[in-house]
Design an enzyme around this catalytic site. Structure first.
Site, PDB file in Angstrom:
ATOM      1  N   SER A   1       0.822  -1.215   0.000  1.00  0.00           N
ATOM      2  CA  SER A   1       0.000   0.000   0.000  1.00  0.00           C
ATOM      3  C   SER A   1       0.846   1.251   0.000  1.00  0.00           C
ATOM      4  CB  SER A   1      -0.836   0.044   1.278  1.00  0.00           C
ATOM      5  OG  SER A   1      -1.768  -0.978   1.292  1.00  0.00           O
TER       6      SER A   1
ATOM      7  N   HIS B   1      -0.858  -2.471  -7.274  1.00  0.00           N
ATOM      8  CA  HIS B   1      -1.626  -2.129  -6.071  1.00  0.00           C
ATOM      9  C   HIS B   1      -3.128  -2.194  -6.352  1.00  0.00           C
ATOM     10  CE1 HIS B   1      -2.613   1.062  -2.783  1.00  0.00           C
ATOM     11  NE2 HIS B   1      -2.772  -0.160  -2.322  1.00  0.00           N
TER      12      HIS B   1
ATOM     13  N   GLU C   1      -3.272   0.588  -9.218  1.00  0.00           N
ATOM     14  CA  GLU C   1      -2.151   1.537  -9.343  1.00  0.00           C
ATOM     15  C   GLU C   1      -0.940   0.707  -9.728  1.00  0.00           C
ATOM     16  OE1 GLU C   1      -1.742   5.342  -6.455  1.00  0.00           O
ATOM     17  OE2 GLU C   1      -1.859   3.465  -5.383  1.00  0.00           O
TER      18      GLU C   1
ATOM     19  N   ASN D   1      -2.930   6.222  -1.322  1.00  0.00           N
ATOM     20  CA  ASN D   1      -2.847   6.332   0.134  1.00  0.00           C
ATOM     21  C   ASN D   1      -2.227   7.629   0.625  1.00  0.00           C
ATOM     22  OD1 ASN D   1      -4.234   4.057   1.079  1.00  0.00           O
ATOM     23  ND2 ASN D   1      -2.583   2.783   0.286  1.00  0.00           N
TER      24      ASN D   1
HETATM   25  N1  CAA Z   1     -15.579  -8.560  -1.123  1.00  0.00           N
HETATM   26  C1  CAA Z   1     -16.090  -8.830  -2.330  1.00  0.00           C
HETATM   27  N2  CAA Z   1     -17.231  -8.268  -2.788  1.00  0.00           N
HETATM   28  C2  CAA Z   1     -17.862  -7.410  -1.978  1.00  0.00           C
HETATM   29  C3  CAA Z   1     -17.374  -7.079  -0.703  1.00  0.00           C
HETATM   30  C4  CAA Z   1     -16.190  -7.709  -0.277  1.00  0.00           C
HETATM   31  N3  CAA Z   1     -15.629  -7.440   0.907  1.00  0.00           N
HETATM   32  N4  CAA Z   1     -18.231  -6.201  -0.129  1.00  0.00           N
HETATM   33  C5  CAA Z   1     -19.222  -5.989  -1.024  1.00  0.00           C
HETATM   34  N5  CAA Z   1     -18.984  -6.695  -2.139  1.00  0.00           N
HETATM   35  C6  CAA Z   1     -19.822  -6.734  -3.331  1.00  0.00           C
HETATM   36  C7  CAA Z   1     -21.177  -7.287  -2.998  1.00  0.00           C
HETATM   37  O1  CAA Z   1     -21.193  -8.688  -3.143  1.00  0.00           O
HETATM   38  C8  CAA Z   1     -22.069  -6.597  -4.014  1.00  0.00           C
HETATM   39  O2  CAA Z   1     -22.035  -7.274  -5.240  1.00  0.00           O
HETATM   40  P1  CAA Z   1     -23.400  -8.034  -5.716  1.00  0.00           P
HETATM   41  O3  CAA Z   1     -24.500  -7.057  -5.611  1.00  0.00           O
HETATM   42  O4  CAA Z   1     -23.072  -8.401  -7.112  1.00  0.00           O
HETATM   43  O5  CAA Z   1     -23.516  -9.181  -4.799  1.00  0.00           O
HETATM   44  C9  CAA Z   1     -21.393  -5.251  -4.271  1.00  0.00           C
HETATM   45  O6  CAA Z   1     -20.041  -5.392  -3.788  1.00  0.00           O
HETATM   46  C10 CAA Z   1     -22.099  -4.141  -3.539  1.00  0.00           C
HETATM   47  O7  CAA Z   1     -22.169  -4.525  -2.189  1.00  0.00           O
HETATM   48  P2  CAA Z   1     -23.302  -4.043  -1.185  1.00  0.00           P
HETATM   49  O8  CAA Z   1     -24.541  -3.704  -1.951  1.00  0.00           O
HETATM   50  O9  CAA Z   1     -23.404  -5.028  -0.062  1.00  0.00           O
HETATM   51  O10 CAA Z   1     -22.683  -2.772  -0.492  1.00  0.00           O
HETATM   52  P3  CAA Z   1     -22.309  -1.373  -1.066  1.00  0.00           P
HETATM   53  O11 CAA Z   1     -23.136  -0.960  -2.216  1.00  0.00           O
HETATM   54  O12 CAA Z   1     -22.231  -0.516   0.123  1.00  0.00           O
HETATM   55  O13 CAA Z   1     -20.824  -1.554  -1.624  1.00  0.00           O
HETATM   56  C11 CAA Z   1     -18.518  -1.420  -1.265  1.00  0.00           C
HETATM   57  C12 CAA Z   1     -19.811  -2.108  -0.848  1.00  0.00           C
HETATM   58  C13 CAA Z   1     -18.221  -1.680  -2.736  1.00  0.00           C
HETATM   59  C14 CAA Z   1     -17.412  -2.036  -0.413  1.00  0.00           C
HETATM   60  C15 CAA Z   1     -18.670   0.118  -1.021  1.00  0.00           C
HETATM   61  O14 CAA Z   1     -19.088   0.354   0.299  1.00  0.00           O
HETATM   62  C16 CAA Z   1     -17.397   0.898  -1.268  1.00  0.00           C
HETATM   63  O15 CAA Z   1     -17.060   1.216  -2.410  1.00  0.00           O
HETATM   64  N6  CAA Z   1     -16.660   1.239  -0.179  1.00  0.00           N
HETATM   65  C17 CAA Z   1     -15.405   1.966  -0.270  1.00  0.00           C
HETATM   66  C18 CAA Z   1     -14.318   1.016  -0.676  1.00  0.00           C
HETATM   67  C19 CAA Z   1     -12.987   1.705  -0.807  1.00  0.00           C
HETATM   68  O16 CAA Z   1     -12.826   2.888  -0.627  1.00  0.00           O
HETATM   69  N7  CAA Z   1     -11.975   0.886  -1.128  1.00  0.00           N
HETATM   70  C20 CAA Z   1     -10.618   1.343  -1.204  1.00  0.00           C
HETATM   71  C21 CAA Z   1      -9.952   1.087   0.125  1.00  0.00           C
HETATM   72  S1  CAA Z   1      -8.301   1.703   0.152  1.00  0.00           S
HETATM   73  C22 CAA Z   1      -7.428   0.524  -0.599  1.00  0.00           C
HETATM   74  O17 CAA Z   1      -7.884  -0.523  -0.976  1.00  0.00           O
HETATM   75  C23 CAA Z   1      -5.964   0.811  -0.778  1.00  0.00           C
HETATM   76  C24 CAA Z   1      -5.101   0.529   0.372  1.00  0.00           C
HETATM   77  O18 CAA Z   1      -3.914   0.319   0.109  1.00  0.00           O
HETATM   78  C25 CAA Z   1      -5.533   0.576   1.770  1.00  0.00           C
HETATM   79  P1  NAD Z   2      -4.153  -9.567   5.897  1.00  0.00           P
HETATM   80  O1  NAD Z   2      -3.624  -9.385   7.280  1.00  0.00           O
HETATM   81  O2  NAD Z   2      -5.613  -9.749   5.659  1.00  0.00           O
HETATM   82  O3  NAD Z   2      -3.410 -10.814   5.184  1.00  0.00           O
HETATM   83  C1  NAD Z   2      -2.028 -11.014   5.175  1.00  0.00           C
HETATM   84  C2  NAD Z   2      -1.772 -12.513   4.974  1.00  0.00           C
HETATM   85  O4  NAD Z   2      -0.375 -12.699   4.732  1.00  0.00           O
HETATM   86  C3  NAD Z   2      -2.136 -13.359   6.201  1.00  0.00           C
HETATM   87  O5  NAD Z   2      -3.013 -14.394   5.788  1.00  0.00           O
HETATM   88  C4  NAD Z   2      -0.790 -13.918   6.670  1.00  0.00           C
HETATM   89  O6  NAD Z   2      -0.887 -15.243   7.182  1.00  0.00           O
HETATM   90  C5  NAD Z   2       0.016 -13.899   5.388  1.00  0.00           C
HETATM   91  N1  NAD Z   2       1.468 -13.866   5.555  1.00  0.00           N
HETATM   92  C6  NAD Z   2       2.174 -13.068   6.389  1.00  0.00           C
HETATM   93  N2  NAD Z   2       3.498 -13.288   6.215  1.00  0.00           N
HETATM   94  C7  NAD Z   2       3.612 -14.243   5.246  1.00  0.00           C
HETATM   95  C8  NAD Z   2       4.703 -14.887   4.622  1.00  0.00           C
HETATM   96  N3  NAD Z   2       5.959 -14.607   4.972  1.00  0.00           N
HETATM   97  N4  NAD Z   2       4.455 -15.817   3.653  1.00  0.00           N
HETATM   98  C9  NAD Z   2       3.191 -16.120   3.298  1.00  0.00           C
HETATM   99  N5  NAD Z   2       2.100 -15.519   3.857  1.00  0.00           N
HETATM  100  C10 NAD Z   2       2.321 -14.598   4.816  1.00  0.00           C
HETATM  101  O7  NAD Z   2      -3.595  -8.317   5.084  1.00  0.00           O
HETATM  102  P2  NAD Z   2      -4.236  -7.598   3.789  1.00  0.00           P
HETATM  103  O8  NAD Z   2      -5.169  -6.547   4.240  1.00  0.00           O
HETATM  104  O9  NAD Z   2      -4.642  -8.633   2.818  1.00  0.00           O
HETATM  105  O10 NAD Z   2      -2.953  -6.813   3.238  1.00  0.00           O
HETATM  106  C11 NAD Z   2      -1.935  -7.478   2.514  1.00  0.00           C
HETATM  107  C12 NAD Z   2      -1.109  -6.459   1.738  1.00  0.00           C
HETATM  108  O11 NAD Z   2      -1.973  -5.733   0.848  1.00  0.00           O
HETATM  109  C13 NAD Z   2      -0.411  -5.411   2.612  1.00  0.00           C
HETATM  110  O12 NAD Z   2       0.808  -5.060   2.009  1.00  0.00           O
HETATM  111  C14 NAD Z   2      -1.384  -4.245   2.547  1.00  0.00           C
HETATM  112  O13 NAD Z   2      -0.769  -3.000   2.803  1.00  0.00           O
HETATM  113  C15 NAD Z   2      -1.859  -4.342   1.104  1.00  0.00           C
HETATM  114  N6  NAD Z   2      -3.159  -3.728   0.821  1.00  0.00           N
HETATM  115  C16 NAD Z   2      -4.153  -3.795   1.761  1.00  0.00           C
HETATM  116  C17 NAD Z   2      -5.380  -3.213   1.474  1.00  0.00           C
HETATM  117  C18 NAD Z   2      -6.513  -3.271   2.463  1.00  0.00           C
HETATM  118  O14 NAD Z   2      -7.497  -2.561   2.289  1.00  0.00           O
HETATM  119  N7  NAD Z   2      -6.443  -4.099   3.490  1.00  0.00           N
HETATM  120  C19 NAD Z   2      -5.592  -2.584   0.232  1.00  0.00           C
HETATM  121  C20 NAD Z   2      -4.559  -2.573  -0.716  1.00  0.00           C
HETATM  122  C21 NAD Z   2      -3.336  -3.138  -0.394  1.00  0.00           C
END
Ligand code: CAA
Ligand code: NAD
Length: 283
Positions: A119, A140, A152, A190
């Protein structure tokens, strides 16, 4: 280059989703995790999502079966020996990722591309830990992977144009939209998202409003699909803290300091949805 065989390392919430979308695109996918339980849970999640797609008429039973047959699981990293592409999605720690990449560098065929779903961590540093830095790249995905359209693609300073092109082509094959980004802390996603989440935590920490009210303001007032604290719980509070630390250290700017309340929750093991408790509680 041709990519047919893929390994996804880490079967957590990201890894399982990534494995699913590769299999849906017709590729052979091995899901690797050091924990058999994580592999079982990851596979169960994929099966549930594919089952729902069949129920909703978005996929035929034959398609579901074909996708399932393309997926296998392993706890042995040596099974990467016949893979053309490896996508790493383990915990957001440089030490763990470097160790995984050094092992992969020994195991994977010389033509294989090694991608990371990090991330925020520097791709350039991960690439430098291998003997094939030009074949290392950031791929990403966004959470939840099967739903979100963006990938990304982050070039390390060493990444070759050939590697970039292969990953861009693969992203399109997965029916996702690639966006090219340079290797700086937090990339684009991020760098912008996480300070907003951190500020939402400060808003609660300073007693300005409850988590529910902070989320209501951003959902109803800004039309965000989830409030920032619901989203933080969804991403994982440990992952949010790691990312803030990378931004803080990488830019050396106090505006990125992680909120003490975020640190406290992570220390308590309140990691959000995946641990059952974060800003909210989950069954
Ligand atoms: N996994 C897989 N599919 C999922 C899911 C999950 N965790 N959650 C929801 N879905 C699917 C559902 O199955 C549904 O599809 P169907 O209708 O075909 O079954 C669809 O998504 C819509 O779901 P819902 O109607 O239950 O809920 P919603 O309309 O509120 O949508 C959401 C759910 C898509 C998660 C929405 O709330 C959303 O877009 N949230 C923001 C997500 C976001 O910002 N993501 C980026 C996070 S940051 C990141 O990823 C980067 C990082 O490095 C941290
Ligand atoms: P998570 O904690 O759900 O899963 C991580 C998994 O990695 C666990 O099942 C753990 O057992 C496994 N693991 C740890 N060390 C390991 C190793 N040495 N060999 C094999 N498996 C190992 O974490 P996550 O949320 O899936 O995040 C995973 C990566 O994706 C991180 O780098 C995170 O920053 C990135 N990411 C996360 C998100 C998010 O929304 N959570 C979004 C984009 C990217």
């Amino acid at each position: 280059m041709t990519i047919n065989h893929v390994m996804v390392i880490g079967a957590g919430q990201m890894g399982a989703g990534i494995a699913q979308v590769f299999a849906q695109a017709g590729l052979n996918v091995k899901m690797n995790d050091m924990s058999q339980d994580a592999l079982d849970q990851g596979l169960l999640g994929i099966e549930k999502r594919l089952g729902r797609a069949v129920e909703k008429g978005r996929m035929t039973e034959g398609e579901r079966k074909a996708i399932t047959e393309l997926l296998s699981t392993t706890t042995d990293l040596k099974d990467a020996a016949d893979c053309d592409l490896v996508v790493e999605a383990v915990v957001e720690s440089m030490d763990v990722k470097v160790s995984v990449f050094q092992q992969l560098d020994e195991i994977a065929p010389s033509h294989a591309i090694l991608a990371t779903n990090t991330s925020s961590l520097p791709i350039t540093e991960i690439a430098a830990a291998t003997q094939r830095p030009e074949q290392v790249i950031g791929m990403h995905f966004m959470n939840p992977v099967p739903v979100m359209k963006l990938v990304e693609i982050i070039r390390a300073i060493q990444t070759s144009d050939e590697t970039y092109q292969a990953i861009e082509d693969m992203t399109k094959k997965l029916e996702k939209t690639p966006v090219e980004v340079e290797d700086f802390p937090g990339f684009v996603s991020n760098r912008i998202l996480m300070p907003m989440i951190n500020e939402a935590v400060y808003t609660v920490h300073e007693g300005v409003a409850s988590p529910e009210d902070v989320d209501a303001v951003m959902k109803l007032g800004m039309n965000h699909p989830m409030g920032p604290l619901t989203l933080a719980d969804f991403i994982g509070l440990d992952t949010c803290l790691y990312i803030m630390e990378v931004l803080h250290e990488g830019f050396g700017d106090s505006k990125y300091r992680p909120c003490p309340l975020l640190r406290k929750y992570v220390k308590a093991g309140w990691l959000g949805k995946k641990s059952g408790r974060g800003f909210y509680t989950y069954d």
